[in-house]
Design a protein around this motif. Structure first.
Motif, PDB file in Angstrom:
ATOM      1  N   SER A  63      -8.422   4.801  -5.080  1.00 25.76           N
ATOM      2  CA  SER A  63      -7.570   5.573  -5.988  1.00 25.76           C
ATOM      3  C   SER A  63      -8.131   6.987  -6.116  1.00 25.76           C
ATOM      4  O   SER A  63      -9.261   7.270  -5.702  1.00 25.76           O
ATOM      5  CB  SER A  63      -7.520   4.908  -7.364  1.00 25.76           C
ATOM      6  OG  SER A  63      -8.807   4.968  -7.984  1.00 25.76           O
ATOM      7  N   GLU A 121      -3.514   6.568 -10.847  1.00 30.55           N
ATOM      8  CA  GLU A 121      -3.221   5.294 -10.194  1.00 30.55           C
ATOM      9  C   GLU A 121      -4.015   4.142 -10.801  1.00 30.55           C
ATOM     10  O   GLU A 121      -3.532   3.008 -10.860  1.00 30.55           O
ATOM     11  CB  GLU A 121      -3.516   5.394  -8.695  1.00 30.55           C
ATOM     12  CG  GLU A 121      -3.246   4.110  -7.949  1.00 30.55           C
ATOM     13  CD  GLU A 121      -3.667   4.187  -6.494  1.00 30.55           C
ATOM     14  OE1 GLU A 121      -3.607   3.135  -5.819  1.00 30.55           O
ATOM     15  OE2 GLU A 121      -4.065   5.273  -6.029  1.00 30.55           O
ATOM     16  N   LYS A 126       1.059   1.355  -9.540  1.00 31.71           N
ATOM     17  CA  LYS A 126       1.452   2.239  -8.437  1.00 31.71           C
ATOM     18  C   LYS A 126       2.974   2.270  -8.275  1.00 31.71           C
ATOM     19  O   LYS A 126       3.563   3.333  -8.022  1.00 31.71           O
ATOM     20  CB  LYS A 126       0.784   1.772  -7.148  1.00 31.71           C
ATOM     21  CG  LYS A 126       0.783   2.809  -6.039  1.00 31.71           C
ATOM     22  CD  LYS A 126      -0.222   2.436  -4.967  1.00 31.71           C
ATOM     23  CE  LYS A 126      -0.453   3.595  -4.020  1.00 31.71           C
ATOM     24  NZ  LYS A 126      -1.570   3.349  -3.091  1.00 31.71           N
TER      25      LYS A 126
END
Length: 464
Positions: A63, A121, A126
């Motif tokens: 991420s 994220e 997501k």
């Protein structure tokens, strides 16, 4: 002044966080901080603008936040660059994401808003982020802005390359004419798609050409914090006089006084043996009247002072506080010994000051042992001989006048008074100890005693 805490407002309450570290990664900055219960939070920034504060959770692999802490440039608090970003942004308020994203669209382009959304994220699903990004894409598409759509697509592709919606966009016929611009970093992209350009240059900054392009790019955007941070990171990987001089010129523009010292010390921790850096730190210590730090640095590297530095050191050596110095008692003798080769006159003054300090709490025999490393230094012999002489005379009743004079040389006034008082009792006709007692009591501000001994001295001389 160092910033170690920050206040963040969450609805009606304001919380104080203790800053721990900041990482700079591409267009983002993330500051790690803890509240009073030691709970961890992240403060997110886009470039230099504060975005949001979120409570920490386990970061998803690959991420944005995880990559930032793994591949970004990180500084621990307190640090001048953290101070600079805190001062440049704010006020600091914790937003709900449902409130944050509409606000971002008013303050940033849709492409920038897309990029900022990807920062979170690890804190938002997501799929939910992609749903939001899709609305931004469709907004530009409805307006017929196909190149703007393509720019959002490239951010989305980097964020979720395997997602079905993102993959479906790859076949857009309108996009095929834009792709060649990105294959060789066409010069027009610096204006057309600066987000992509910065990310490309960041990822390739280990090559001198790309680093120089990135540095120029950041300077043109007024992002000097990022430029200095990445310059420090490059210097950390490839230490050289040339890279150091470039950083030094940059930090001098934006920092002075204590902050300048802290940044130079940061560089020094990374490259302690770089001579130009040593000289610049020494100059700064001397100009900022920090003799204890200057002393430590000179001794550590056996730095030979320039004439101007010697002159400045002369001015500050008198008020150097050896007791608060980072140089310990155990190594102070070695430090002073090393100074005799470069600044013998100042070294002698420091030796005298050190002995006076030691006499407050240590015996003469301890000081003699402490002086052993200096016994082969010719310039120190006279002072060492006086200490040895004190040891010899301490128990000799016939040498109290001489002993008192030696104690006086080392500014040990109370011991000197004891010696002169003893001498006065043993040799009642000798006016010399009486004269000394008058002088010492006067220096101690004891005017009544000083006048009494002065009168006694006058009477003794007159009757003698």
């Amino acid at each position: 002044m160092s910033t170690t805490t920050i206040s963040v407002k969450d609805q009606k309450h304001t919380y104080t966080f203790n800053l721990e570290r900041m990482t700079i990664y591409k267009q983002s900055k993330i500051i790690e901080a803890r509240d009073a219960e030691a709970q961890l939070f992240y403060l997110f920034f886009y470039k230099d603008a504060y975005i949001n504060t979120v409570k920490a959770k386990e970061l998803k692999p690959n991420s944005h936040a995880a990559n930032a802490f793994e591949h970004g440039v990180t500084f621990r608090a307190p640090h001048p660059l953290i101070d600079a970003i805190i001062a440049a942004s704010g006020p600091y308020k914790k937003h709900r994401f449902n409130d944050l994203f509409p606000k971002l669209q008013k303050q940033h382009t849709l492409q920038e808003t897309t990029l900022i959304a990807t920062f979170f994220e690890s804190f938002i699903k997501k799929e939910q982020l992609l749903k939001f990004i899709k609305t931004l894409y469709n907004e530009d598409r409805r307006s017929g802005k196909m190149y703007a759509c393509y720019r959002i697509y490239r951010v989305a592709q980097a964020f979720a390359p395997t997602h079905s919606w993102v993959k479906s966009l790859a076949g857009e016929l309108d996009f095929k004419k834009y792709a060649p611009l990105y294959e060789n970093l066409d010069a027009s992209l610096f204006e057309k798609d600066p987000i992509y350009v910065e990310q490309f240059l960041y990822e390739n900054r280990d090559t001198p050409e790309r680093f120089n392009q990135l540095s120029t790019f950041l300077q043109q955007q007024g992002r000097w914090i990022d430029d200095i941070a990445l310059s420090i990171d490059r210097f950390n990987k490839q230490q050289s006089n040339e890279l150091y001089e470039a950083i030094h010129e940059k930090i001098k523009v934006h920092f002075e006084s204590d902050d300048l010292i802290r940044l130079l010390e940061d560089l020094y921790e990374r490259a302690p043996n770089l001579e130009p850096l040593q000289q610049d730190i020494l100059d700064t210590y001397l100009k900022q009247d920090q003799p204890e730090r200057a002393l430590k640095l000179i001794a550590t590297h056996h730095i030979e002072l320039h004439p101007s530095q010697v002159k400045t050191f002369d001015h500050i050596v008198d008020h150097i506080d050896l007791e608060s110095s980072s140089v310990s008692i155990e190594e102070l003798n070695t430090v002073i010994g090393s100074l005799f080769t470069t600044i013998p006159r100042q070294a002698e003054a420091l030796l005298q000051k050190a002995i006076r300090m030691l006499m407050k709490e240590h015996s003469i025999s301890y000081i003699q042992q402490w002086l052993n490393p200096l016994r082969d230094v010719p310039e120190a012999q006279q002072t060492i001989a006086k200490v040895d002489q004190i040891q010899e005379l301490e128990d000799d009743p016939n040498k109290q006048l001489q002993l008192g004079e030696l104690y006086y040389e080392f500014n040990q006034l109370n011991q000197a008074i004891e010696c002169f008082s003893w001498e006065m009792e043993l040799n009642e006709q000798n006016p010399k100890p009486v004269q000394w007692l008058s002088k010492l009591y006067n220096e101690l501000g004891m005017n009544h005693e000083a006048k009494a001994y002065q009168q006694l001295y006058v009477d003794m001389v007159k009757n003698g």
